[in-house]
Scaffold this active site. Structure first.
Site, short mmCIF file in Angstrom:
data_model
loop_
_atom_site.label_atom_id
_atom_site.label_comp_id
_atom_site.label_asym_id
_atom_site.label_seq_id
_atom_site.Cartn_x
_atom_site.Cartn_y
_atom_site.Cartn_z
N MET A 42 -114.73 -78.02 84.34
CA MET A 42 -114.25 -77.63 83.03
C MET A 42 -114.36 -76.13 82.90
SD MET A 42 -115.97 -76.97 79.83
CE MET A 42 -115.15 -75.61 79.17
N PRO A 43 -113.45 -75.42 83.47
CA PRO A 43 -113.48 -73.98 83.24
C PRO A 43 -113.02 -73.64 81.83
CG PRO A 43 -112.19 -74.52 85.19
CD PRO A 43 -112.47 -75.79 84.48
N LEU A 44 -113.65 -72.63 81.26
CA LEU A 44 -113.17 -72.00 80.04
C LEU A 44 -112.61 -70.66 80.49
CD1 LEU A 44 -112.88 -71.47 76.99
CD2 LEU A 44 -115.26 -70.69 77.01
N PHE A 76 -108.86 -75.31 78.97
CA PHE A 76 -109.50 -74.63 77.86
C PHE A 76 -109.24 -73.14 78.07
CE2 PHE A 76 -111.71 -78.57 78.46
CZ PHE A 76 -111.88 -79.07 77.17
N PHE A 129 -115.25 -69.03 83.06
CA PHE A 129 -116.59 -69.59 82.90
C PHE A 129 -116.54 -71.01 83.44
CE2 PHE A 129 -115.85 -66.46 79.66
CZ PHE A 129 -117.03 -65.73 79.60
#
Length: 138
Positions: free
Chosen positions: A1-3, A40, A72
């Protein structure tokens, strides 16, 4: 789940902004082997004077088409994977006309305790979400 945070100089059309976001996401999906809908992104446009991105002594100049990207994500991926990701992002952006010298990427690793997907809870820690393995770790 990279932001993924994408900072741009103002002046692009909505279609162009979307193309930049899509190009970055495509590279992230391909290299990090995440689901397409695991998206995201925060895209922010700034006056040209508000994005200062010099060459760090590398001897090149950036233009007004500069794109600064912060990713992130979970810790655990190898240096080789990160290098592939940087190259894939630059190549994906080049296909829509963003020059390589205008692409700056910062990669920030986080642990499962560093995420909340809503309701003020740490879903990875509490077991609501499985901690993603660094599938592309090697």
């Amino acid at each position: 789940m990279p932001l993924v945070r994408i900072d741009l100089v103002k002046g692009r059309s909505e279609d162009r902004v979307r193309a930049v976001a899509d190009a970055v996401h495509s590279a992230v999906v391909d290299v990090l082997a995440i689901p397409e809908r695991d998206r995201f992104q925060i895209v922010t446009e700034h006056e040209a004077s508000r994005i200062v991105a010099l060459d760090a002594g590398l001897g090149f100049e950036r233009g007004d088409d500069r794109v600064l990207i912060q990713i992130f994500t979970q810790s655990g991926r190898s240096t080789a994977v990160k290098q592939r990701l940087y190259a894939a992002i630059a190549a994906s952006l080049a296909r829509i006309g963003v020059a390589g010298e205008d692409v700056f990427i910062g990669y920030v690793e986080k642990t499962p305790a560093d995420w909340s997907f809503g309701f003020g809870r740490a879903q990875y820690v509490e077991g609501d979400l499985g901690v993603p393995a660094a599938a592309a770790a090697s």
